[in-house]
Design a protein around this motif. Structure first.
Motif, PDB file in Angstrom:
ATOM      1  N   VAL A  10     -10.407   9.158  -8.343  1.00  0.00           N
ATOM      2  CA  VAL A  10     -11.393   8.098  -8.012  1.00  0.00           C
ATOM      3  C   VAL A  10     -11.112   7.028  -9.422  1.00  0.00           C
ATOM      4  O   VAL A  10     -10.738   5.754  -9.250  1.00  0.00           O
ATOM      5  N   ASN A  11     -11.082   7.676 -10.463  1.00  0.00           N
ATOM      6  CA  ASN A  11     -11.250   7.027 -11.804  1.00  0.00           C
ATOM      7  C   ASN A  11      -9.658   6.312 -11.859  1.00  0.00           C
ATOM      8  O   ASN A  11      -9.652   5.196 -12.263  1.00  0.00           O
ATOM      9  N   GLN A  12      -8.702   6.994 -11.728  1.00  0.00           N
ATOM     10  CA  GLN A  12      -7.299   6.548 -11.709  1.00  0.00           C
ATOM     11  C   GLN A  12      -7.088   5.533 -10.623  1.00  0.00           C
ATOM     12  O   GLN A  12      -6.445   4.482 -11.009  1.00  0.00           O
ATOM     13  N   GLN A  13      -7.666   5.507  -9.514  1.00  0.00           N
ATOM     14  CA  GLN A  13      -7.401   4.275  -8.718  1.00  0.00           C
ATOM     15  C   GLN A  13      -8.227   3.082  -9.011  1.00  0.00           C
ATOM     16  O   GLN A  13      -7.510   2.165  -8.952  1.00  0.00           O
ATOM     17  N   GLU A  99       3.651   2.296  -5.546  1.00  0.00           N
ATOM     18  CA  GLU A  99       2.847   3.252  -4.437  1.00  0.00           C
ATOM     19  C   GLU A  99       1.598   3.668  -4.871  1.00  0.00           C
ATOM     20  O   GLU A  99       0.700   3.688  -3.766  1.00  0.00           O
ATOM     21  N   SER A 100       1.355   4.124  -6.166  1.00  0.00           N
ATOM     22  CA  SER A 100      -0.016   4.570  -6.245  1.00  0.00           C
ATOM     23  C   SER A 100      -0.872   3.517  -6.141  1.00  0.00           C
ATOM     24  O   SER A 100      -2.075   3.718  -5.782  1.00  0.00           O
ATOM     25  N   LYS A 108      -9.519   1.003  -0.227  1.00  0.00           N
ATOM     26  CA  LYS A 108     -10.781   0.269  -0.154  1.00  0.00           C
ATOM     27  C   LYS A 108     -10.906  -0.460   0.877  1.00  0.00           C
ATOM     28  O   LYS A 108     -12.155  -1.078   1.546  1.00  0.00           O
ATOM     29  N   LEU A 109      -9.927  -0.116   2.033  1.00  0.00           N
ATOM     30  CA  LEU A 109      -9.987  -0.722   3.452  1.00  0.00           C
ATOM     31  C   LEU A 109     -10.840   0.036   4.406  1.00  0.00           C
ATOM     32  O   LEU A 109     -11.072  -0.468   5.514  1.00  0.00           O
ATOM     33  N   ASP A 110     -11.222   1.370   3.966  1.00  0.00           N
ATOM     34  CA  ASP A 110     -12.088   1.886   5.016  1.00  0.00           C
ATOM     35  C   ASP A 110     -11.289   2.367   6.272  1.00  0.00           C
ATOM     36  O   ASP A 110     -11.894   2.081   7.373  1.00  0.00           O
ATOM     37  N   GLY A 111      -9.999   2.524   6.136  1.00  0.00           N
ATOM     38  CA  GLY A 111      -9.223   2.872   7.291  1.00  0.00           C
ATOM     39  C   GLY A 111      -8.631   1.755   8.045  1.00  0.00           C
ATOM     40  O   GLY A 111      -7.790   2.098   9.106  1.00  0.00           O
TER      41      GLY A 111
END
Length: 220
Positions: A10-13, A99-100, A108-111
């Protein structure tokens, strides 16, 4: 251990998303700048009776497409992402970081399976990611963060209402369709509906003809 790993991911994102910059289609560089050809790469010869289909390159998950204007762009079917970036010129490290960032943004789009356009650029040696999302079923573009739309809406003197702003975002959606036609489909009924609407804008309002019903346009 699993909790620590998830926290690190999560921190990396979050770190990657710090390099996100909202943009819109008319800010894309490829269609406003004329690239100078590399003389060493030019080949003006055509073989006898050469009628083969266009030879499109594939680099990993990225497929190259040629726009009718002659410009090239790439599409990644796995991540539903378009880019003007020359994927072939990217190092493995650049591509992996791109790509990362895509994965972090999509998280963040919730699917939601929205289409993504990203145009990475280097600023002061740091890679940043101007981007926007495309929602074909709603004919609009969007972002995963608030947008300061001054440059986008400044020509509209009454842009205090969402309906006004949505019209511009819908116009930008159609600009996206123009720039990246691959996988962008429009049915015949929609073409007819748009034609009716455009005809009304051109002559209908001057003769006090009622505006076409938006709900029935596709049946016209």
């Amino acid at each position: 251990m699993a909790t620590m790993t998830q926290a690190g991911s999560v921190n990396q994102q979050m770190d990657l998303l710090k390099f996100s910059v909202p943009m819109w289609p008319t800010q894309l560089r490829q269609y406003t700048e004329i690239p100078l050809p590399d003389p060493q790469c030019c080949d003006y010869n055509v073989e006898t009776m050469k009628i083969d289909p266009a030879q499109l390159d594939v680099h990993g998950d990225w497929s190259e497409f040629i726009h009718p204007s002659g410009a090239t762009y790439h599409y990644n079917a796995r991540t539903k992402t378009y880019t003007e970036m020359n994927i072939k010129a990217c190092s493995d490290q650049q591509l992996q970081r791109l790509e990362s960032w895509i994965n972090a943004s999509r998280a963040k789009l919730d699917g939601k399976q929205w289409l993504l356009v990203v145009d990475p650029i280097s600023v002061g040696g740091t890679e940043i990611y101007p981007y926007y999302y495309v929602i074909p079923e709603n004919r609009i573009i969007a972002w995963i963060e608030p947008l300061d739309g001054y440059l986008l809406f400044q020509e509209c003197e009454t842009a205090w209402n969402w309906n006004h702003k949505r019209l511009e975002l819908e116009a930008q959606y159609w600009k996206h369709v123009e720039y990246f036609p691959h996988r962008m489909e429009i049915c015949l009924s929609e073409v007819r509906a748009l034609r009716v609407q455009l005809n009304w804008y051109r002559v209908g309002e001057y003769f006090d003809i009622p505006a076409p019903d938006q709900n029935n346009l596709s049946e016209t």
